[in-house]
Design an enzyme around this catalytic site. Structure first.
Site, PDB file in Angstrom:
ATOM      1  N   THR A 172       4.662   5.248  -2.159  1.00  0.00           N
ATOM      2  CA  THR A 172       5.771   6.170  -1.914  1.00  0.00           C
ATOM      3  C   THR A 172       6.959   5.838  -2.804  1.00  0.00           C
ATOM      4  O   THR A 172       7.624   6.739  -3.343  1.00  0.00           O
ATOM      5  CB  THR A 172       6.168   6.133  -0.429  1.00  0.00           C
ATOM      6  OG1 THR A 172       5.045   6.536   0.366  1.00  0.00           O
ATOM      7  CG2 THR A 172       7.348   7.039  -0.135  1.00  0.00           C
ATOM      8  N   GLY A 228       0.804  -1.216   0.000  1.00  0.00           N
ATOM      9  CA  GLY A 228       0.000   0.000   0.000  1.00  0.00           C
ATOM     10  C   GLY A 228       0.832   1.259   0.000  1.00  0.00           C
ATOM     11  O   GLY A 228       1.340   1.698  -1.037  1.00  0.00           O
ATOM     12  N   CYS A 229       1.012   1.842   1.170  1.00  0.00           N
ATOM     13  CA  CYS A 229       1.661   3.151   1.268  1.00  0.00           C
ATOM     14  C   CYS A 229       3.153   3.104   0.973  1.00  0.00           C
ATOM     15  O   CYS A 229       3.719   4.083   0.485  1.00  0.00           O
ATOM     16  CB  CYS A 229       1.389   3.767   2.635  1.00  0.00           C
ATOM     17  SG  CYS A 229      -0.370   4.136   2.907  1.00  0.00           S
ATOM     18  N   VAL A 230       3.811   1.975   1.262  1.00  0.00           N
ATOM     19  CA  VAL A 230       5.223   1.848   0.888  1.00  0.00           C
ATOM     20  C   VAL A 230       5.354   1.848  -0.627  1.00  0.00           C
ATOM     21  O   VAL A 230       6.137   2.608  -1.205  1.00  0.00           O
ATOM     22  CB  VAL A 230       5.848   0.576   1.503  1.00  0.00           C
ATOM     23  CG1 VAL A 230       7.184   0.255   0.843  1.00  0.00           C
ATOM     24  CG2 VAL A 230       6.040   0.763   3.000  1.00  0.00           C
TER      25      VAL A 230
END
Length: 227
Positions: free
Chosen positions: A167, A162-164
């Protein structure tokens, strides 16, 4: 489309053992982004949204943060937290509405707090309350990194899928060399975890060990020193 009876873990292990891409490598001024290592995602047994992959993840992140600070490189901690109304979560916060839902991580709540095991220097480190998946989306990281002359981004935290990943993709799209220390990222289930390590290693980042990452950082001269 190719088909396979191999698991995501097996596919990742194969490309890790026999890489098919050259590395981006470490530049001269790296920044460390620790993505959402907050209690909502790290306190397994307390919150349904929490997960753990490597039990030493927080220790490794602390080691990285210490190494970055020692050389004067930026250390960033992001977390997600929202208004009481949840409207700043946007459409992302409309699929469920339970106490565990994303938009119900409120500013100042226990779920929004960083994990107690982390060593955060609140006077020096950069703390970002992000609302969306990527640490770069509608935050001030771009201008901060420009000020510091950052050319490399090391990404830790969760979730891997997800957020990793978001990013990491945004980092590459901004033309930063991007590194993911494998032991420093985590996910809810091994399939998305290893599938995304596989995909990032092939396309977006150097996925390497935390020890190799530390060695690369420690080999750099401190920021501002004579070359």
């Amino acid at each position: 489309m190719q088909t396979s009876d191999k698991s995501a873990r097996q596919l990742y292990a194969e490309i890790k053992a026999n890489p098919t891409r050259k590395r981006f490598g470490m530049g001269r001024v790296p920044a460390l982004i620790n993505v959402d290592p907050q209690k909502a995602y790290t306190c397994v047994g307390e919150f349904a949204t929490a997960y753990e992959t490597d039990p030493r993840q927080m220790d490794y992140i602390n080691e990285l943060a210490d190494a970055f600070r020692e050389r004067g490189f930026p250390v960033v901690w992001t977390y997600v937290a929202y208004m009481e109304s949840g409207e700043d979560c946007g459409i992302w916060g409309t699929r469920t509405h339970t106490p565990d839902s994303l938009q119900n991580i409120k500013v100042g709540s226990r779920r929004s707090e960083f994990d107690d095991r982390l060593r955060i220097d609140r006077a020096r480190d950069i703390i970002v309350n992000k609302r969306m998946a990527s640490a770069f989306f509608e935050t001030n990281l771009g201008s901060i990194f420009n000020f510091h002359g950052v050319d490399t981004v090391v990404v830790t935290g969760g979730s891997t899928s997800g957020c990793v990943r978001a990013t990491v993709v945004d980092s590459l799209q901004r033309s930063y060399r991007t590194i993911v220390p494998e032991e420093c990222v985590a996910d809810k289930h091994e399939s998305p975890h290893f599938a995304n390590l596989y995909d990032m290693a092939l396309k977006y980042a150097d996925v390497i060990s935390v020890q190799e990452t530390l060695a690369q950082v420690r080999a750099l001269p401190p920021k501002g020193s004579a070359k």
